[in-house]
Design a protein around this motif. Structure first.
Motif, mmCIF file in Angstrom:
data_model
loop_
_atom_site.group_PDB
_atom_site.id
_atom_site.type_symbol
_atom_site.label_atom_id
_atom_site.label_comp_id
_atom_site.label_asym_id
_atom_site.label_seq_id
_atom_site.Cartn_x
_atom_site.Cartn_y
_atom_site.Cartn_z
ATOM 1 N N GLU A 141 -33.747 45.383 24.706
ATOM 2 C CA GLU A 141 -32.980 45.780 23.525
ATOM 3 C C GLU A 141 -31.481 45.686 23.744
ATOM 4 N N SER A 142 -31.046 45.849 24.969
ATOM 5 C CA SER A 142 -29.614 45.852 25.224
ATOM 6 C C SER A 142 -29.082 44.537 25.792
ATOM 7 N N ALA A 143 -29.970 43.584 26.098
ATOM 8 C CA ALA A 143 -29.502 42.361 26.741
ATOM 9 C C ALA A 143 -30.063 41.105 26.082
ATOM 10 N N PRO A 144 -29.531 40.710 24.894
ATOM 11 C CA PRO A 144 -29.992 39.465 24.290
ATOM 12 C C PRO A 144 -29.544 38.270 25.142
ATOM 13 N N THR A 145 -30.387 37.281 25.228
ATOM 14 C CA THR A 145 -30.074 36.075 25.991
ATOM 15 C C THR A 145 -30.377 34.859 25.129
ATOM 16 N N SER A 146 -30.024 33.708 25.629
ATOM 17 C CA SER A 146 -30.388 32.472 24.936
ATOM 18 C C SER A 146 -30.919 31.485 25.961
ATOM 19 N N ARG A 147 -31.676 30.527 25.465
ATOM 20 C CA ARG A 147 -32.240 29.481 26.315
ATOM 21 C C ARG A 147 -32.123 28.162 25.556
ATOM 22 N N PRO A 148 -32.205 27.043 26.272
ATOM 23 C CA PRO A 148 -32.182 25.752 25.580
ATOM 24 C C PRO A 148 -33.367 25.653 24.612
ATOM 25 N N ALA A 149 -33.113 25.092 23.432
ATOM 26 C CA ALA A 149 -34.170 24.920 22.443
ATOM 27 C C ALA A 149 -35.169 23.877 22.920
ATOM 28 N N GLN A 150 -36.412 24.074 22.538
ATOM 29 C CA GLN A 150 -37.487 23.142 22.855
ATOM 30 C C GLN A 150 -38.048 22.586 21.551
ATOM 31 N N ALA A 151 -38.776 21.487 21.642
ATOM 32 C CA ALA A 151 -39.348 20.869 20.442
ATOM 33 C C ALA A 151 -40.194 21.859 19.649
ATOM 34 N N SER A 152 -40.903 22.735 20.322
ATOM 35 C CA SER A 152 -41.763 23.697 19.621
ATOM 36 C C SER A 152 -40.963 24.750 18.850
ATOM 37 N N ASP A 153 -39.647 24.834 19.069
ATOM 38 C CA ASP A 153 -38.788 25.766 18.337
ATOM 39 C C ASP A 153 -38.295 25.193 17.010
ATOM 40 N N VAL A 154 -38.473 23.904 16.784
ATOM 41 C CA VAL A 154 -37.904 23.227 15.613
ATOM 42 C C VAL A 154 -38.561 23.728 14.335
ATOM 43 N N THR A 155 -37.712 24.069 13.359
ATOM 44 C CA THR A 155 -38.175 24.543 12.058
ATOM 45 C C THR A 155 -37.975 23.503 10.955
ATOM 46 N N HIS A 156 -37.034 22.582 11.156
ATOM 47 C CA HIS A 156 -36.725 21.556 10.155
ATOM 48 C C HIS A 156 -36.262 20.280 10.864
#
Length: 180
Positions: A141-156
């Motif tokens: 809850e206190s530590a949002p992070t990010s990662r490289p997007a992957q093909a399975s993350d694509v919405t459009h």
């Protein structure tokens, strides 16, 4: 800019899909102005989905067949080929043509066949090359992070056609996915 959307009907690619339901799997809805005010309205798009099945014969030969989802049961793990075929039916060249294709939540994108296509991982709010995008994750809850997007993350997926579409000219835009 006029946007076209080729969207799957909600719930189409679920386990146990009937043949009659699958027939509605690839409708295309276009929100455009009349051809009298915008020649882009003369570009017609036919969208289709095909299920890609690979089988090995008794002799060990591998064959891949593209099947109409209306004729088979679509199940998780099935490979899908999505095609947006476009054609300029008008009498003048069309410039500034954009095709937006949402990726149904029941489908994980695996590949866009045109390397110049742009993708979104945030519901269509922003677009870019997949390698340039990232996805936010919450490790705690206190530590949002990010990662490289992957093909399975694509919405459009977005295709911006750089060249004019001549009268009578046609083409195809394709991507592949897997039923989740």
């Amino acid at each position: 800019m006029i946007l076209f959307k080729a969207a799957l009907a909600t719930g189409v690619l679920t386990v146990g899909l009937s043949a009659s339901q699958a027939a509605y799997a690839a409708p295309l809805s276009a929100s455009i102005q009349s051809a009298a005010t915008d020649p882009r309205a003369n570009v017609k798009i036919d969208s289709k989905i095909q299920v890609e099945r690979t089988e090995e014969s008794a002799s060990g030969e591998i064959t891949t067949t593209l099947l109409d989802p209306a004729t088979i049961k679509v199940i998780p793990g099935d490979k899908l080929l999505f095609t947006n075929a476009y054609r300029n039916t008008g009498g003048s060249a069309v410039t500034g043509f954009v095709v937006n294709n949402p990726v149904h939540p029941a489908v994980a994108l695996t590949e866009v066949l045109e390397d110049w296509a742009l993708v979104s991982v945030d519901g269509g709010k922003s677009f870019g090359k997949l390698s340039d995008l990232s996805v936010s994750e919450t490790a705690s809850e206190s530590a949002p992070t990010s990662r490289p997007a992957q093909a399975s993350d694509v919405t459009h997926i977005r295709w911006v056609l750089a060249s004019p579409i001549a009268p009578g000219a046609s083409g195809e835009l394709q991507f592949r996915g897997i039923v989740r």
